[in-house]
Design a protein around this motif. Sequence first.
Motif, PDB file in Angstrom:
ATOM      1  N   ASN A  61     -51.865 -10.022   0.276  1.00  0.00           N
ATOM      2  CA  ASN A  61     -51.507 -11.371  -0.361  1.00  0.00           C
ATOM      3  C   ASN A  61     -52.138 -11.826  -1.753  1.00  0.00           C
ATOM      4  N   GLY A  62     -53.413 -11.724  -1.652  1.00  0.00           N
ATOM      5  CA  GLY A  62     -54.027 -11.971  -2.949  1.00  0.00           C
ATOM      6  C   GLY A  62     -53.549 -11.224  -4.063  1.00  0.00           C
ATOM      7  N   PHE A  63     -53.407  -9.789  -3.813  1.00  0.00           N
ATOM      8  CA  PHE A  63     -53.013  -8.765  -4.828  1.00  0.00           C
ATOM      9  C   PHE A  63     -51.517  -9.377  -5.267  1.00  0.00           C
ATOM     10  N   ARG A  64     -50.728  -9.511  -4.314  1.00  0.00           N
ATOM     11  CA  ARG A  64     -49.321  -9.860  -4.673  1.00  0.00           C
ATOM     12  C   ARG A  64     -49.254 -11.072  -5.552  1.00  0.00           C
ATOM     13  N   TYR A  65     -50.219 -12.311  -5.166  1.00  0.00           N
ATOM     14  CA  TYR A  65     -50.139 -13.443  -5.922  1.00  0.00           C
ATOM     15  C   TYR A  65     -50.309 -13.315  -7.712  1.00  0.00           C
ATOM     16  N   ILE A  92     -48.846 -12.004 -13.323  1.00  0.00           N
ATOM     17  CA  ILE A  92     -49.076 -11.232 -14.370  1.00  0.00           C
ATOM     18  C   ILE A  92     -47.596 -10.922 -14.802  1.00  0.00           C
ATOM     19  N   ILE A  93     -46.645 -10.502 -13.650  1.00  0.00           N
ATOM     20  CA  ILE A  93     -45.287 -10.230 -14.287  1.00  0.00           C
ATOM     21  C   ILE A  93     -44.362 -11.471 -14.730  1.00  0.00           C
ATOM     22  N   ASN A  94     -44.818 -12.631 -14.302  1.00  0.00           N
ATOM     23  CA  ASN A  94     -44.067 -13.786 -14.730  1.00  0.00           C
ATOM     24  C   ASN A  94     -44.624 -13.804 -16.343  1.00  0.00           C
ATOM     25  N   GLU A  95     -45.740 -13.731 -16.699  1.00  0.00           N
ATOM     26  CA  GLU A  95     -46.112 -13.777 -17.948  1.00  0.00           C
ATOM     27  C   GLU A  95     -45.643 -12.604 -18.941  1.00  0.00           C
ATOM     28  N   LEU A  96     -45.738 -11.474 -18.417  1.00  0.00           N
ATOM     29  CA  LEU A  96     -45.328 -10.357 -19.117  1.00  0.00           C
ATOM     30  C   LEU A  96     -43.740 -10.336 -19.296  1.00  0.00           C
ATOM     31  N   THR A  97     -42.995 -10.688 -18.591  1.00  0.00           N
ATOM     32  CA  THR A  97     -41.514 -10.788 -18.449  1.00  0.00           C
ATOM     33  C   THR A  97     -40.859 -11.818 -19.574  1.00  0.00           C
ATOM     34  N   LYS A  98     -41.733 -12.791 -19.958  1.00  0.00           N
ATOM     35  CA  LYS A  98     -41.646 -13.721 -21.059  1.00  0.00           C
ATOM     36  C   LYS A  98     -41.395 -12.944 -22.204  1.00  0.00           C
ATOM     37  N   LYS A  99     -42.160 -12.205 -22.568  1.00  0.00           N
ATOM     38  CA  LYS A  99     -42.254 -11.342 -23.976  1.00  0.00           C
ATOM     39  C   LYS A  99     -40.891 -10.767 -24.202  1.00  0.00           C
ATOM     40  N   GLN A 100     -40.988 -10.408 -25.349  1.00  0.00           N
ATOM     41  CA  GLN A 100     -39.507  -9.665 -25.918  1.00  0.00           C
ATOM     42  C   GLN A 100     -39.820  -8.386 -26.506  1.00  0.00           C
ATOM     43  N   GLY A 101     -38.768  -7.604 -26.162  1.00  0.00           N
ATOM     44  CA  GLY A 101     -38.902  -6.266 -26.390  1.00  0.00           C
ATOM     45  C   GLY A 101     -40.051  -5.305 -25.888  1.00  0.00           C
ATOM     46  N   ILE A 102     -40.207  -5.348 -24.678  1.00  0.00           N
ATOM     47  CA  ILE A 102     -41.331  -4.477 -23.976  1.00  0.00           C
ATOM     48  C   ILE A 102     -40.886  -3.616 -22.840  1.00  0.00           C
ATOM     49  N   VAL A 103     -41.506  -2.652 -22.655  1.00  0.00           N
ATOM     50  CA  VAL A 103     -41.205  -1.849 -21.580  1.00  0.00           C
ATOM     51  C   VAL A 103     -42.240  -2.039 -20.317  1.00  0.00           C
ATOM     52  N   LEU A 104     -42.079  -2.446 -19.142  1.00  0.00           N
ATOM     53  CA  LEU A 104     -42.794  -2.763 -18.209  1.00  0.00           C
ATOM     54  C   LEU A 104     -42.893  -1.943 -16.881  1.00  0.00           C
ATOM     55  N   ALA A 105     -43.831  -1.065 -16.460  1.00  0.00           N
ATOM     56  CA  ALA A 105     -43.865  -0.541 -15.488  1.00  0.00           C
ATOM     57  C   ALA A 105     -44.629  -1.347 -14.309  1.00  0.00           C
ATOM     58  N   SER A 161     -43.833  -4.441  -6.017  1.00  0.00           N
ATOM     59  CA  SER A 161     -43.632  -5.704  -6.717  1.00  0.00           C
ATOM     60  C   SER A 161     -42.281  -6.356  -6.124  1.00  0.00           C
ATOM     61  N   VAL A 162     -41.470  -5.576  -5.856  1.00  0.00           N
ATOM     62  CA  VAL A 162     -39.926  -5.834  -5.452  1.00  0.00           C
ATOM     63  C   VAL A 162     -39.925  -6.525  -4.084  1.00  0.00           C
ATOM     64  N   LYS A 163     -40.975  -6.546  -3.302  1.00  0.00           N
ATOM     65  CA  LYS A 163     -41.040  -7.260  -1.921  1.00  0.00           C
ATOM     66  C   LYS A 163     -41.120  -8.690  -2.347  1.00  0.00           C
ATOM     67  N   SER A 164     -41.569  -9.211  -3.324  1.00  0.00           N
ATOM     68  CA  SER A 164     -41.627 -10.658  -3.835  1.00  0.00           C
ATOM     69  C   SER A 164     -40.205 -11.167  -4.429  1.00  0.00           C
ATOM     70  N   CYS A 165     -39.326 -11.802  -3.915  1.00  0.00           N
ATOM     71  CA  CYS A 165     -38.207 -12.560  -4.506  1.00  0.00           C
ATOM     72  C   CYS A 165     -38.394 -13.036  -5.804  1.00  0.00           C
ATOM     73  N   GLU A 166     -39.518 -13.732  -5.966  1.00  0.00           N
ATOM     74  CA  GLU A 166     -39.755 -14.225  -7.371  1.00  0.00           C
ATOM     75  C   GLU A 166     -39.865 -13.282  -8.481  1.00  0.00           C
ATOM     76  N   GLU A 217     -38.421   0.127   3.795  1.00  0.00           N
ATOM     77  CA  GLU A 217     -38.586  -1.331   3.335  1.00  0.00           C
ATOM     78  C   GLU A 217     -38.069  -1.544   2.067  1.00  0.00           C
ATOM     79  N   ARG A 218     -38.415  -0.475   1.084  1.00  0.00           N
ATOM     80  CA  ARG A 218     -38.365  -0.938  -0.469  1.00  0.00           C
ATOM     81  C   ARG A 218     -37.183  -0.417  -1.106  1.00  0.00           C
ATOM     82  N   ASN A 219     -36.469   0.775  -0.712  1.00  0.00           N
ATOM     83  CA  ASN A 219     -35.470   1.238  -1.452  1.00  0.00           C
ATOM     84  C   ASN A 219     -34.298   0.547  -1.537  1.00  0.00           C
ATOM     85  N   PRO A 220     -34.016  -0.320  -0.452  1.00  0.00           N
ATOM     86  CA  PRO A 220     -32.779  -1.196  -0.607  1.00  0.00           C
ATOM     87  C   PRO A 220     -33.067  -2.502  -1.617  1.00  0.00           C
ATOM     88  N   LEU A 221     -34.442  -2.664  -1.706  1.00  0.00           N
ATOM     89  CA  LEU A 221     -34.669  -3.758  -2.614  1.00  0.00           C
ATOM     90  C   LEU A 221     -34.562  -3.164  -4.102  1.00  0.00           C
TER      91      LEU A 221
END
Length: 171
Positions: free
Chosen positions: A57-61, A66-79, A84-89, A139-143
């Motif tokens: 839970n701490g890790f997912r928080y 971090i993903i919220n911050e990074l996805t605000k950037k423009q023109g990046i590749v993010l692995a 991570s897809v377990k989080s609806c957010e 668990e994850r493939n459908p997500l």
Amino acid sequence: MAEKRNIFLIGPIGAGKSTIGRQLAEQLNIEFFDSDKEIERRTGADLSWVFDVEGENGFRYREEKIINELTKKQGIVLATGGGSVKSCEISNLLASRGIVIYLKTTIEKQLDRTSLDKRRPLLQGKTNQRDIFTVLAKERNPLYEKIADITICTDKKSTKIVINKIINILK
């Protein structure tokens, strides 16, 4: 063109997200980020330690922030991390802020690619990795499938072929 968009790579452990992402970003001459590496960089500790001390839970928080911050950037590749897809957010952030590419792989390939890797928290100290990968896949493939704009199987393709396929699809 791909240079103006964010490209987010999702998929299971061992699908090639970091390797493909790094080389794809290089080909497109854009920045590359790996959410797991970013967590390690910011905490000054490896993922296993973060999992041990803070739990999943701490890790997912941390991952969400971090993903919220990074996805605000423009023109990046993010692995992204495999879970991570377990989080609806996170899923919503990825789907709304860029092109989501699901790098699909089989459990056999995951076993091959991670057999010597000692840094994956969900695999540490586990003897039957096949069972772990099977549970995670259910668990994850459908997500992954739900939020992916593009799905590419990485099993029988070289990194270069996968990257060229992504670039051609994005054009």
